[in-house]
Design an enzyme around this catalytic site. Structure first.
Site, PDB file in Angstrom:
ATOM      1  N   GLY A 141       0.814  -1.222   0.000  1.00  0.00           N
ATOM      2  CA  GLY A 141       0.000   0.000   0.000  1.00  0.00           C
ATOM      3  C   GLY A 141       0.837   1.258   0.000  1.00  0.00           C
ATOM      4  O   GLY A 141       0.509   2.225   0.701  1.00  0.00           O
TER       5      GLY A 141
ATOM      6  N   ILE B 131       0.420   6.713   4.267  1.00  0.00           N
ATOM      7  CA  ILE B 131       1.524   6.364   5.172  1.00  0.00           C
ATOM      8  C   ILE B 131       2.604   5.563   4.428  1.00  0.00           C
ATOM      9  O   ILE B 131       3.803   5.781   4.621  1.00  0.00           O
ATOM     10  CB  ILE B 131       0.973   5.572   6.387  1.00  0.00           C
ATOM     11  CG1 ILE B 131       0.058   6.475   7.232  1.00  0.00           C
ATOM     12  CG2 ILE B 131       2.112   5.003   7.236  1.00  0.00           C
ATOM     13  CD1 ILE B 131      -0.787   5.732   8.280  1.00  0.00           C
TER      14      ILE B 131
ATOM     15  N   ASP C  58      -1.534  -7.517  -4.537  1.00  0.00           N
ATOM     16  CA  ASP C  58      -2.857  -7.588  -3.915  1.00  0.00           C
ATOM     17  C   ASP C  58      -2.695  -8.462  -2.670  1.00  0.00           C
ATOM     18  O   ASP C  58      -2.439  -9.667  -2.791  1.00  0.00           O
ATOM     19  CB  ASP C  58      -3.851  -8.217  -4.892  1.00  0.00           C
ATOM     20  CG  ASP C  58      -5.260  -8.306  -4.327  1.00  0.00           C
ATOM     21  OD1 ASP C  58      -5.431  -8.096  -3.108  1.00  0.00           O
ATOM     22  OD2 ASP C  58      -6.189  -8.587  -5.106  1.00  0.00           O
TER      23      ASP C  58
ATOM     24  N   ASN D 100       1.345  -2.541   5.571  1.00  0.00           N
ATOM     25  CA  ASN D 100       0.674  -1.241   5.725  1.00  0.00           C
ATOM     26  C   ASN D 100      -0.673  -1.201   5.009  1.00  0.00           C
ATOM     27  O   ASN D 100      -1.568  -0.469   5.424  1.00  0.00           O
ATOM     28  CB  ASN D 100       1.615  -0.152   5.175  1.00  0.00           C
ATOM     29  CG  ASN D 100       0.910   1.158   4.959  1.00  0.00           C
ATOM     30  OD1 ASN D 100       0.566   1.858   5.912  1.00  0.00           O
ATOM     31  ND2 ASN D 100       0.657   1.515   3.689  1.00  0.00           N
TER      32      ASN D 100
ATOM     33  N   SER E 196      -4.619   0.292  14.235  1.00  0.00           N
ATOM     34  CA  SER E 196      -5.378   1.550  14.307  1.00  0.00           C
ATOM     35  C   SER E 196      -5.856   1.732  15.742  1.00  0.00           C
ATOM     36  O   SER E 196      -6.050   0.740  16.463  1.00  0.00           O
ATOM     37  CB  SER E 196      -6.582   1.482  13.365  1.00  0.00           C
ATOM     38  OG  SER E 196      -7.445   2.581  13.601  1.00  0.00           O
TER      39      SER E 196
ATOM     40  N   TYR F 202     -13.612  -3.683  10.795  1.00  0.00           N
ATOM     41  CA  TYR F 202     -12.297  -3.005  10.732  1.00  0.00           C
ATOM     42  C   TYR F 202     -11.603  -3.111  12.098  1.00  0.00           C
ATOM     43  O   TYR F 202     -10.428  -3.486  12.184  1.00  0.00           O
ATOM     44  CB  TYR F 202     -12.515  -1.545  10.342  1.00  0.00           C
ATOM     45  CG  TYR F 202     -11.259  -0.695  10.271  1.00  0.00           C
ATOM     46  CD1 TYR F 202     -10.401  -0.759   9.177  1.00  0.00           C
ATOM     47  CD2 TYR F 202     -10.940   0.212  11.288  1.00  0.00           C
ATOM     48  CE1 TYR F 202      -9.266   0.041   9.090  1.00  0.00           C
ATOM     49  CE2 TYR F 202      -9.814   1.025  11.217  1.00  0.00           C
ATOM     50  CZ  TYR F 202      -8.982   0.931  10.118  1.00  0.00           C
ATOM     51  OH  TYR F 202      -7.857   1.721  10.041  1.00  0.00           O
TER      52      TYR F 202
ATOM     53  N   LYS G 132      -8.086  -4.929  13.094  1.00  0.00           N
ATOM     54  CA  LYS G 132      -6.959  -4.153  13.628  1.00  0.00           C
ATOM     55  C   LYS G 132      -6.567  -4.632  15.027  1.00  0.00           C
ATOM     56  O   LYS G 132      -5.394  -4.535  15.414  1.00  0.00           O
ATOM     57  CB  LYS G 132      -7.310  -2.661  13.644  1.00  0.00           C
ATOM     58  CG  LYS G 132      -7.468  -2.055  12.251  1.00  0.00           C
ATOM     59  CD  LYS G 132      -6.183  -2.140  11.444  1.00  0.00           C
ATOM     60  CE  LYS G 132      -6.248  -1.346  10.145  1.00  0.00           C
ATOM     61  NZ  LYS G 132      -5.014  -1.469   9.350  1.00  0.00           N
TER      62      LYS G 132
ATOM     63  N   ILE H 134      -4.951  10.312  10.963  1.00  0.00           N
ATOM     64  CA  ILE H 134      -3.875  10.753  10.071  1.00  0.00           C
ATOM     65  C   ILE H 134      -4.503  11.176   8.740  1.00  0.00           C
ATOM     66  O   ILE H 134      -5.361  10.455   8.203  1.00  0.00           O
ATOM     67  CB  ILE H 134      -2.854   9.601   9.834  1.00  0.00           C
ATOM     68  CG1 ILE H 134      -2.445   8.933  11.156  1.00  0.00           C
ATOM     69  CG2 ILE H 134      -1.645  10.117   9.049  1.00  0.00           C
ATOM     70  CD1 ILE H 134      -1.755   9.826  12.172  1.00  0.00           C
TER      71      ILE H 134
HETATM   72  P1  NAD Z   1      -4.412   4.893   2.147  1.00  0.00           P
HETATM   73  O1  NAD Z   1      -5.762   4.544   1.679  1.00  0.00           O
HETATM   74  O2  NAD Z   1      -3.675   6.015   1.505  1.00  0.00           O
HETATM   75  O3  NAD Z   1      -3.453   3.613   2.101  1.00  0.00           O
HETATM   76  C1  NAD Z   1      -3.921   2.301   2.064  1.00  0.00           C
HETATM   77  C2  NAD Z   1      -3.250   1.608   0.889  1.00  0.00           C
HETATM   78  O4  NAD Z   1      -3.623   0.226   0.891  1.00  0.00           O
HETATM   79  C3  NAD Z   1      -3.680   2.201  -0.461  1.00  0.00           C
HETATM   80  O5  NAD Z   1      -2.534   2.582  -1.200  1.00  0.00           O
HETATM   81  C4  NAD Z   1      -4.403   1.058  -1.139  1.00  0.00           C
HETATM   82  O6  NAD Z   1      -4.201   1.035  -2.530  1.00  0.00           O
HETATM   83  C5  NAD Z   1      -3.782  -0.153  -0.468  1.00  0.00           C
HETATM   84  N1  NAD Z   1      -4.614  -1.351  -0.572  1.00  0.00           N
HETATM   85  C6  NAD Z   1      -5.961  -1.470  -0.389  1.00  0.00           C
HETATM   86  N2  NAD Z   1      -6.355  -2.720  -0.636  1.00  0.00           N
HETATM   87  C7  NAD Z   1      -5.258  -3.424  -0.997  1.00  0.00           C
HETATM   88  C8  NAD Z   1      -5.011  -4.763  -1.383  1.00  0.00           C
HETATM   89  N3  NAD Z   1      -6.002  -5.669  -1.469  1.00  0.00           N
HETATM   90  N4  NAD Z   1      -3.753  -5.131  -1.692  1.00  0.00           N
HETATM   91  C9  NAD Z   1      -2.725  -4.246  -1.622  1.00  0.00           C
HETATM   92  N5  NAD Z   1      -2.889  -2.960  -1.270  1.00  0.00           N
HETATM   93  C10 NAD Z   1      -4.143  -2.556  -0.958  1.00  0.00           C
HETATM   94  O7  NAD Z   1      -4.565   5.195   3.706  1.00  0.00           O
HETATM   95  P2  NAD Z   1      -3.509   5.185   4.900  1.00  0.00           P
HETATM   96  O8  NAD Z   1      -4.171   5.920   5.986  1.00  0.00           O
HETATM   97  O9  NAD Z   1      -2.159   5.578   4.468  1.00  0.00           O
HETATM   98  O10 NAD Z   1      -3.512   3.636   5.308  1.00  0.00           O
HETATM   99  C11 NAD Z   1      -2.338   2.914   5.657  1.00  0.00           C
HETATM  100  C12 NAD Z   1      -2.652   2.051   6.868  1.00  0.00           C
HETATM  101  O11 NAD Z   1      -2.883   2.888   8.003  1.00  0.00           O
HETATM  102  C13 NAD Z   1      -3.919   1.197   6.715  1.00  0.00           C
HETATM  103  O12 NAD Z   1      -3.686  -0.094   7.221  1.00  0.00           O
HETATM  104  C14 NAD Z   1      -4.917   1.937   7.573  1.00  0.00           C
HETATM  105  O13 NAD Z   1      -5.964   1.123   8.035  1.00  0.00           O
HETATM  106  C15 NAD Z   1      -4.026   2.427   8.683  1.00  0.00           C
HETATM  107  N6  NAD Z   1      -4.570   3.518   9.503  1.00  0.00           N
HETATM  108  C16 NAD Z   1      -4.849   4.740   8.968  1.00  0.00           C
HETATM  109  C17 NAD Z   1      -5.347   5.750   9.781  1.00  0.00           C
HETATM  110  C18 NAD Z   1      -5.668   7.126   9.254  1.00  0.00           C
HETATM  111  O14 NAD Z   1      -6.230   7.960  10.015  1.00  0.00           O
HETATM  112  N7  NAD Z   1      -5.364   7.444   8.007  1.00  0.00           N
HETATM  113  C19 NAD Z   1      -5.563   5.516  11.135  1.00  0.00           C
HETATM  114  C20 NAD Z   1      -5.267   4.267  11.652  1.00  0.00           C
HETATM  115  C21 NAD Z   1      -4.767   3.275  10.824  1.00  0.00           C
END
Ligand code: NAD
Length: 254
Positions: free
Chosen positions: A11, A16, A63, A90, A140, A154, A158, A187
């Site tokens: 991802g 992130i 994937d 991630n 998370s 979710y 997590k 974030i």
């Molecule tokens: P984001 O949506 O930018 O990143 C998530 C990435 O995962 C994307 O690039 C997406 O293409 C990829 N993805 C989705 N399904 C996939 C699959 N089947 N195979 C491969 N890749 C896949 O958002 P983010 O906030 O950067 O998320 C990164 C991590 O941080 C995630 O696990 C998210 O749950 C966690 N998180 C985010 C927050 C927040 O507030 N943004 C808070 C807590 C946890």
């Protein structure tokens, strides 16, 4: 100059993961940038950030719902750079669903990415770490600390990540592989900016006012903590979870 290390990041075309690849470029860590073709994010932007920082990386489609896809992704690190030292699970999705609408299919689809996807990434990574290494999974505060109405699947995934990482850390410590969890708060990324499944831009802005640090976090502020946990500076830290939330979870709301 020590030999560069090599990381896989799922991802990493956005949020992130993208910030982490850029951060690693400044720390002599080469990255395999995992990109998920079903999403609109542009992995070339991540690659450009890495190159602008003087680093080296390759983009690879992955994937995390597919074991063979994740295995090929981890193998790309070895084929391209000759080794693998770091695996960062991630990738994640966030979907909104009240309990009564939470069908078996929705539940399974969420866990397939946010929990089993983490397992696949850690498993494929560990199998290719010839000289030990370090792994981080992204949990998370939803599930890692709190419950979140409308997001039981979710949060369950997590929370599951915590048990998974602790067990993996216990198992792989003897072969020199550490495993830790980062628990982000709010974030600003495409995930949280999604108004349907998450808070959206206005919701994030409002929520930020109630965070002791006064604002929501930026992806770079999580990325640097992941980089710390996968670095030699954290060589005696394993099986732990670190909350990165600007103090959101330590403030009492009376
Ligand atoms: P984001 O949506 O930018 O990143 C998530 C990435 O995962 C994307 O690039 C997406 O293409 C990829 N993805 C989705 N399904 C996939 C699959 N089947 N195979 C491969 N890749 C896949 O958002 P983010 O906030 O950067 O998320 C990164 C991590 O941080 C995630 O696990 C998210 O749950 C966690 N998180 C985010 C927050 C927040 O507030 N943004 C808070 C807590 C946890």
């Amino acid at each position: 100059m020590p030999e560069p290390q090599v990381a896989i990041i799922t991802g990493a075309a956005s949020g992130i993961g993208r910030a982490l690849a850029a951060h690693y470029a400044t720390r002599n860590v080469r990255s395999v940038i995992g990109t998920f073709p079903d999403d609109p994010h542009d992995p070339e932007q991540t690659l450009r950030l890495v190159q602008d920082a003087g680093g080296s990386a390759v983009v690879h489609e992955v994937d995390v719902r597919s074991t063979s896809s994740v295995d090929a992704f981890a193998q790309r690190a070895v084929d391209e750079f000759g080794r693998l030292d770091i695996a960062v699970a991630n990738a994640g999705i966030l979907r909104n669903s009240r309990l009564q609408d939470l069908t078996d299919e929705r539940w399974a689809a969420m866990l397939d990415v946010d929990l089993t996807g983490v397992l696949r990434t850690l498993r494929a990574g560990a199998a290719r770490m010839a000289d030990g290494g370090a792994m981080v999974a992204v949990s998370s505060i939803a599930g890692g600390v709190y419950g979140w109405e409308g997001h039981a699947h979710y949060a369950a995934a997590k929370a599951g990540v915590l048990g998974l990482i602790r067990s993996v850390a216990a198992e792989l410590g003897p072969v020199g592989i550490r495993a830790n969890v980062v628990i982000p708060g709010l974030i600003e990324t495409p995930q949280s900016l999604d108004s349907v499944n998450s808070l959206g831009p206005e919701g994030l802005e409002r929520a930020g006012l109630d965070i002791p640090w006064g604002r929501v976090g930026q992806p770079e502020e999580v990325a640097s903590v992941i980089a710390f946990l996968t670095s030699d500076d954290a060589r005696y830290v394993t099986g732990q979870s670190l909350i990165v939330d600007g103090g959101l979870t330590i403030k009492m709301r009376a």
